[in-house]
Design an enzyme around this catalytic site. Structure first.
Site, PDB file in Angstrom:
ATOM      1  CB  ALA A   1      -4.102  11.843   6.417  1.00  0.00           C
ATOM      2  CD  GLN A   2      -0.745  14.325  10.786  1.00  0.00           C
ATOM      3  OE1 GLN A   2       0.107  13.793  11.490  1.00  0.00           O
ATOM      4  NE2 GLN A   2      -0.423  14.969   9.695  1.00  0.00           N
TER       5      GLN A   2
ATOM      6  N   GLY B   1       0.821  -1.212   0.000  1.00  0.00           N
ATOM      7  CA  GLY B   1       0.000   0.000   0.000  1.00  0.00           C
ATOM      8  C   GLY B   1       0.852   1.256   0.000  1.00  0.00           C
TER       9      GLY B   1
ATOM     10  N   GLY C   1      -0.426   4.373   0.189  1.00  0.00           N
ATOM     11  CA  GLY C   1      -1.250   5.496   0.648  1.00  0.00           C
ATOM     12  C   GLY C   1      -0.463   6.313   1.663  1.00  0.00           C
ATOM     13  CG  PHE C   2      -2.149   9.748   3.685  1.00  0.00           C
ATOM     14  CD1 PHE C   2      -1.445  10.924   3.486  1.00  0.00           C
ATOM     15  CD2 PHE C   2      -3.445   9.668   3.233  1.00  0.00           C
ATOM     16  CE1 PHE C   2      -2.034  11.997   2.843  1.00  0.00           C
ATOM     17  CE2 PHE C   2      -4.047  10.736   2.590  1.00  0.00           C
ATOM     18  CZ  PHE C   2      -3.340  11.904   2.396  1.00  0.00           C
TER      19      PHE C   2
ATOM     20  CD  GLU D   1     -14.204  17.585   3.636  1.00  0.00           C
ATOM     21  OE1 GLU D   1     -13.434  18.155   4.408  1.00  0.00           O
ATOM     22  OE2 GLU D   1     -13.860  16.625   2.937  1.00  0.00           O
TER      23      GLU D   1
HETATM   24  C1  LIG Z   1     -13.292  10.680   0.534  1.00  0.00           C
HETATM   25  C2  LIG Z   1     -12.310  10.693   1.672  1.00  0.00           C
HETATM   26  C3  LIG Z   1     -12.051  11.885   2.333  1.00  0.00           C
HETATM   27  C4  LIG Z   1     -11.140  11.936   3.375  1.00  0.00           C
HETATM   28  N1  LIG Z   1     -10.880  13.127   3.986  1.00  0.00           N
HETATM   29  C5  LIG Z   1      -9.920  13.184   4.923  1.00  0.00           C
HETATM   30  C6  LIG Z   1      -9.540  14.426   5.496  1.00  0.00           C
HETATM   31  O1  LIG Z   1     -10.110  15.476   5.172  1.00  0.00           O
HETATM   32  N2  LIG Z   1      -8.538  14.437   6.417  1.00  0.00           N
HETATM   33  C7  LIG Z   1      -7.897  13.291   6.784  1.00  0.00           C
HETATM   34  O2  LIG Z   1      -6.961  13.343   7.585  1.00  0.00           O
HETATM   35  N3  LIG Z   1      -8.237  12.104   6.283  1.00  0.00           N
HETATM   36  C8  LIG Z   1      -9.231  12.015   5.356  1.00  0.00           C
HETATM   37  N4  LIG Z   1      -9.574  10.810   4.823  1.00  0.00           N
HETATM   38  C9  LIG Z   1      -8.984   9.591   5.381  1.00  0.00           C
HETATM   39  C10 LIG Z   1      -7.572   9.332   4.880  1.00  0.00           C
HETATM   40  O3  LIG Z   1      -7.519   9.485   3.488  1.00  0.00           O
HETATM   41  C11 LIG Z   1      -7.184   7.931   5.320  1.00  0.00           C
HETATM   42  O4  LIG Z   1      -7.242   7.881   6.712  1.00  0.00           O
HETATM   43  C12 LIG Z   1      -5.782   7.581   4.848  1.00  0.00           C
HETATM   44  O5  LIG Z   1      -5.752   7.564   3.448  1.00  0.00           O
HETATM   45  C13 LIG Z   1      -5.356   6.225   5.405  1.00  0.00           C
HETATM   46  O6  LIG Z   1      -4.100   5.920   4.920  1.00  0.00           O
HETATM   47  P1  LIG Z   1      -3.672   4.407   4.672  1.00  0.00           P
HETATM   48  O7  LIG Z   1      -2.248   4.451   4.251  1.00  0.00           O
HETATM   49  O8  LIG Z   1      -4.046   3.567   5.822  1.00  0.00           O
HETATM   50  O9  LIG Z   1      -4.592   3.906   3.487  1.00  0.00           O
HETATM   51  P2  LIG Z   1      -4.812   4.512   2.043  1.00  0.00           P
HETATM   52  O10 LIG Z   1      -4.348   5.904   1.945  1.00  0.00           O
HETATM   53  O11 LIG Z   1      -6.220   4.194   1.712  1.00  0.00           O
HETATM   54  O12 LIG Z   1      -3.835   3.653   1.127  1.00  0.00           O
HETATM   55  C14 LIG Z   1      -4.039   2.304   0.874  1.00  0.00           C
HETATM   56  C15 LIG Z   1      -3.248   1.959  -0.380  1.00  0.00           C
HETATM   57  O13 LIG Z   1      -3.198   0.557  -0.503  1.00  0.00           O
HETATM   58  C16 LIG Z   1      -3.435   0.186  -1.836  1.00  0.00           C
HETATM   59  N5  LIG Z   1      -3.999  -1.166  -1.775  1.00  0.00           N
HETATM   60  C17 LIG Z   1      -5.140  -1.548  -1.177  1.00  0.00           C
HETATM   61  N6  LIG Z   1      -5.283  -2.873  -1.266  1.00  0.00           N
HETATM   62  C18 LIG Z   1      -4.213  -3.333  -1.943  1.00  0.00           C
HETATM   63  C19 LIG Z   1      -3.774  -4.636  -2.320  1.00  0.00           C
HETATM   64  N7  LIG Z   1      -4.483  -5.725  -2.030  1.00  0.00           N
HETATM   65  N8  LIG Z   1      -2.615  -4.756  -3.004  1.00  0.00           N
HETATM   66  C20 LIG Z   1      -1.889  -3.647  -3.303  1.00  0.00           C
HETATM   67  N9  LIG Z   1      -2.246  -2.396  -2.949  1.00  0.00           N
HETATM   68  C21 LIG Z   1      -3.381  -2.246  -2.259  1.00  0.00           C
HETATM   69  C22 LIG Z   1      -4.395   1.242  -2.362  1.00  0.00           C
HETATM   70  O14 LIG Z   1      -4.312   1.334  -3.768  1.00  0.00           O
HETATM   71  C23 LIG Z   1      -3.875   2.485  -1.651  1.00  0.00           C
HETATM   72  O15 LIG Z   1      -2.906   3.145  -2.414  1.00  0.00           O
HETATM   73  C24 LIG Z   1     -10.495  10.738   3.778  1.00  0.00           C
HETATM   74  C25 LIG Z   1     -10.757   9.538   3.119  1.00  0.00           C
HETATM   75  C26 LIG Z   1     -11.659   9.510   2.068  1.00  0.00           C
HETATM   76  C27 LIG Z   1     -11.931   8.223   1.345  1.00  0.00           C
END
Ligand SMILES: Cc1cc2nc3c(=O)[nH]c(=O)nc-3n(C[C@H](O)[C@H](O)[C@H](O)COP(=O)(O)OP(=O)(O)OC[C@H]3O[C@@H](n4cnc5c(N)ncnc54)[C@H](O)[C@@H]3O)c2cc1C
Length: 428
Positions: A323-324, A11, A13-14, A170
């Site tokens: 995100a944090q 992953g 993501g953040f 939002e």
């Molecule tokens: C519409 C929306 C609005 C938001 N607004 C806010 C906000 O205003 N402020 C805030 O702080 N947070 C916000 N968030 C929440 C924030 O985006 C998440 O908390 C954050 O992205 C979590 O990070 P993460 O790394 O856990 O997961 P993610 O950022 O979701 O990253 C997961 C990654 O894993 C990859 N992935 C998933 N499954 C697989 C797999 N099986 N194999 C390979 N890759 C995979 C995905 O492609 C993705 O790139 C929002 C979320 C959404 C959906």
């Protein structure tokens, strides 16, 4: 590089990206796996869904972000299974061996046992979701313009958003602006300002995790944009042309052609794999309950971070899915790996809560910075600054700032494109 400690991060993501970047100078070989070739800034997805920004503004190629990080490779792949005994990740088209694994595959929304609602009420998580929602919103106005039957026009011009958390609020705020400002003069037969935007929330307040004063301010700001807020209300059914809600004992069916889903959390399926293969415990939302050092019991080599992790050691409650926590957990996991390799003692993870922000339209937002609580223009300026700060690429930062400035002055949302397969003939 072959003998180096192999860190596989699932992953980008953040959480995953923060971990990868923190390992930049570490004596390890890092493999970052993502099924998308880009890092997505999800907090601004709703601006793509509502035609303010284009998808490329809020996404940056992972390869580009990490190109200078010599110890790191990026793989476009989908992880489908973890064989914890063999320390191997099974991909849909191969496998990868690891010494340490960081699972950061996030979470999505859930339909509380009613997956059949998804086709009528899409959620917002990916770029595809955002462009699909944008298409639905714009097509609803286009169809209403061509529709002769007033009852059907009403249904096309009724938008129901389920979930009054930040995403739902939002989306509702942006829809209010689209109807009242952006599209105001664009149509000849319908009056977009007559659109009905209904925000349905099961709890007693919108933005219920915010202090009561700020959620009350959020409610006022949304109502000013013409949003009808139904708190203490549950959705009991969704069909192609209606949504049924229950408020206490009263049940009501609202004719609508556009329902957007912004409720519930469901951990990535890899959480279930970790439960089966490595004995991890899951919470009711399918998130992995992690140890104080973000690993899973009996497997110090597997870290779970971000939205997929349930870390309850600080307050007794899981950290919020924002995100944090994901960023801080990613940095912590990377540091823990480095410290372990050096034989140093690892302190438990500690989350530093910087506060929460949500925007509700033009110059309207709420900011809970713990030491300071603001609403309206000052909160909106902080929101603007913080979001620009966390956008990964400088070019995108600049482009977004320009588009926001343009929107602020002209009310125009230039990314109002209906893309995908032809919508014709319209559903009249
Ligand atoms: C519409 C929306 C609005 C938001 N607004 C806010 C906000 O205003 N402020 C805030 O702080 N947070 C916000 N968030 C929440 C924030 O985006 C998440 O908390 C954050 O992205 C979590 O990070 P993460 O790394 O856990 O997961 P993610 O950022 O979701 O990253 C997961 C990654 O894993 C990859 N992935 C998933 N499954 C697989 C797999 N099986 N194999 C390979 N890759 C995979 C995905 O492609 C993705 O790139 C929002 C979320 C959404 C959906």
């Amino acid at each position: 590089m072959a003998e180096r400690h192999r860190v596989v991060i699932l992953g980008g993501g953040f959480g995953g990206l923060a971990a990868a970047r923190r390992l930049k100078r570490a004596p390890v070989s890092v493999t970052l796996v993502d099924r998308c070739n880009y890092h997505l800034f999800q907090p601004l997805l709703y601006q793509v869904a509502t035609g303010t920004l284009s998808p490329a503004n809020i996404a940056a190629p992972l390869r580009g972000i990490l190109k200078k990080q010599k110890n790191t490779e990026v793989l476009l792949a989908e992880a489908i299974h973890v064989d914890a005994a063999k320390r191997r990740v099974i991909l849909s088209d191969g496998w990868l061996d690891y010494d340490t694994l960081i699972v950061a595959t996030g979470a999505t929304h859930q339909y509380f046992g009613h997956d059949e609602w998804e086709q009528f009420a899409p959620g917002l998580k990916t770029i595809e979701d955002a462009t699909d929602i944008r298409r639905r919103i714009l097509l609803a106005f286009e169809t209403a313009e061509r529709e002769p039957d007033p009852a059907k026009i009403r249904a096309w011009m009724t938008f129901v958003i389920v979930g009054g958390g930040p995403t739902g609020a939002e989306l509702a705020g942006a829809l209010g602006e689209i109807a009242n400002d952006t599209l105001r003069h664009d149509f000849r037969r319908i009056d977009p300002t007559k659109a009905e935007i209904i925000l349905v929330e099961g709890m007693d307040h919108v933005l219920h995790t915010y202090p009561a004063k700020l959620s009350a301010a959020a409610r006022r700001m949304l109502e000013r944009l013409g949003v009808t807020i139904r708190t203490g209300t549950m959705v009991t059914n969704v069909t192609a042309d209606s949504v049924t809600i229950r408020d206490g004992t009263r049940t009501e069916t609202i004719p609508t052609r556009t329902v957007l889903w912004a409720a519930g959390v469901l951990g990535s399926p890899l959480g279930r794999t970790l439960a089966q293969e490595a004995g991890a415990q899951l919470d009711r939302a399918g998130r992995v309950i992690v140890e104080p050092d973000l690993t899973i019991p009996g497997h110090p080599e597997i870290f779970v971070i971000g939205d997929l992790a349930n870390f309850g050691h600080q307050t007794g409650k899981p950290l919020p899915g924002v995100a944090q926590p994901a960023i801080q957990e990613g940095r912590y996991a990377a540091k823990a790996i480095i410290q372990r390799l050096r034989g140093e003692k690892i302190e438990p993870f500690h989350y530093f809560d910087k506060g929460n922000l949500a925007t509700l339209g033009r110059a309207a937002a709420v900011a809970d910075l713990n030491w300071l609580r603001l609403s309206g223009l000052p909160a909106w300026l902080i929101w603007l600054f913080v979001h620009l700060l966390y956008i990964v690429e400088f070019k995108n930062r600049l482009l977004i700032l320009l588009q926001w400035a343009y929107l602020y002055v002209t009310y125009d949302r230039s990314a109002r494109l209906i893309t995908g397969k032809s919508p014709l003939p319209l559903d009249l």
